[in-house]
Design a protein around this motif. Structure first.
Motif, short mmCIF file in Angstrom:
data_model
loop_
_atom_site.label_atom_id
_atom_site.label_comp_id
_atom_site.label_asym_id
_atom_site.label_seq_id
_atom_site.Cartn_x
_atom_site.Cartn_y
_atom_site.Cartn_z
N ILE A 77 0.85 -1.19 0.00
CA ILE A 77 0.00 0.00 0.00
C ILE A 77 0.88 1.24 0.00
O ILE A 77 1.63 1.47 0.96
CB ILE A 77 -0.94 0.02 1.22
N PRO A 78 0.81 2.04 -1.06
CA PRO A 78 1.65 3.24 -1.10
C PRO A 78 1.20 4.27 -0.06
O PRO A 78 0.00 4.44 0.19
CB PRO A 78 1.46 3.77 -2.53
N LEU A 79 2.17 4.94 0.55
CA LEU A 79 1.85 6.00 1.51
C LEU A 79 1.34 7.24 0.79
O LEU A 79 1.60 7.43 -0.40
CB LEU A 79 3.10 6.36 2.32
N GLU A 80 0.63 8.08 1.55
CA GLU A 80 0.15 9.38 1.05
C GLU A 80 -0.68 9.24 -0.21
O GLU A 80 -0.64 10.08 -1.10
CB GLU A 80 1.33 10.34 0.82
N THR A 81 -1.46 8.16 -0.31
CA THR A 81 -2.31 7.88 -1.46
C THR A 81 -3.73 7.65 -0.98
O THR A 81 -3.93 6.83 -0.08
CB THR A 81 -1.80 6.61 -2.20
N PRO A 82 -4.71 8.34 -1.55
CA PRO A 82 -6.10 8.09 -1.14
C PRO A 82 -6.48 6.63 -1.39
O PRO A 82 -6.23 6.08 -2.47
CB PRO A 82 -6.92 9.03 -2.01
N LEU A 83 -7.09 6.02 -0.37
CA LEU A 83 -7.46 4.61 -0.44
C LEU A 83 -8.96 4.43 -0.50
O LEU A 83 -9.72 5.28 -0.05
CB LEU A 83 -6.92 3.86 0.79
N ARG A 84 -9.37 3.28 -1.02
CA ARG A 84 -10.77 2.85 -0.99
C ARG A 84 -10.78 1.57 -0.15
O ARG A 84 -10.16 0.57 -0.53
CB ARG A 84 -11.27 2.57 -2.40
N THR A 119 -8.06 -0.88 -1.93
CA THR A 119 -7.52 -0.50 -3.23
C THR A 119 -7.14 0.97 -3.12
O THR A 119 -7.39 1.61 -2.08
CB THR A 119 -8.56 -0.67 -4.36
N THR A 120 -6.60 1.54 -4.17
CA THR A 120 -6.42 2.99 -4.19
C THR A 120 -7.63 3.60 -4.88
O THR A 120 -8.32 2.94 -5.67
CB THR A 120 -5.13 3.39 -4.95
N GLU A 121 -7.90 4.85 -4.57
CA GLU A 121 -9.00 5.57 -5.24
C GLU A 121 -8.72 5.65 -6.74
O GLU A 121 -9.63 5.53 -7.54
CB GLU A 121 -9.16 6.97 -4.66
N ALA A 122 -7.46 5.85 -7.11
CA ALA A 122 -7.11 6.02 -8.51
C ALA A 122 -7.24 4.73 -9.32
O ALA A 122 -7.46 4.78 -10.53
CB ALA A 122 -5.69 6.56 -8.63
N ASP A 123 -7.08 3.57 -8.67
CA ASP A 123 -7.12 2.29 -9.37
C ASP A 123 -7.91 1.26 -8.56
O ASP A 123 -7.34 0.31 -8.02
CB ASP A 123 -5.68 1.80 -9.62
N PRO A 124 -9.23 1.43 -8.48
CA PRO A 124 -10.03 0.52 -7.65
C PRO A 124 -10.08 -0.91 -8.16
O PRO A 124 -10.49 -1.81 -7.42
CB PRO A 124 -11.41 1.17 -7.64
N ALA A 125 -9.65 -1.16 -9.38
CA ALA A 125 -9.67 -2.53 -9.92
C ALA A 125 -8.47 -3.35 -9.45
O ALA A 125 -8.50 -4.57 -9.51
CB ALA A 125 -9.70 -2.49 -11.44
#
Length: 111
Positions: A49-56, A76-82
């Motif tokens: 999980i990358p730091l400082e990245t919006p998560l879902r 997941t990340t918000e940018a790449d929920p798949a």
């Protein structure tokens, strides 16, 4: 997750992701009208999980069996929920009210 939650350099600590999923799956149980205590939590770490990245972070109830409530969750990340980073399965159990009072004597408002 912020730098305070760092595990490997630049990535989140696995224990923080476990805590987030446990909490969210527990909230899903409460929202479904079946609150309980975690009795098992199985984590699968697919990618860091990358730091400082919006998560879902998603949690949902998947079934019940008497006092047991089964739940699943993912991060997941918000940018790449798949692209799933972490998944979890959990079992929660609803103790009887007397047992709740014995376990948590400071609990206000009854059980």
């Amino acid at each position: 997750m912020s730098i305070a939650h760092e595990g490997p350099p630049g990535y989140g600590h696995s224990g923080v992701s476990a805590m987030l999923l446990d909490e969210l799956m527990g909230q899903a149980c409460m929202a479904a009208g079946a609150p309980g205590l975690t009795v098992s939590l199985r984590m699968s770490y697919h990618r860091p999980i990358p730091l400082e990245t919006p998560l879902r972070i998603i949690g949902r109830v998947t079934g019940t069996d008497q006092r047991k409530v089964f739940a699943a969750g993912s991060i997941t990340t918000e940018a790449d929920p798949a692209t799933v980073l972490v998944t979890a399965d959990a079992v929660f159990i609803a103790p009887d009210p007397d047992r709740i009072r014995a376990l948590f004597p400071g609990l206000k408002g009854g059980a």
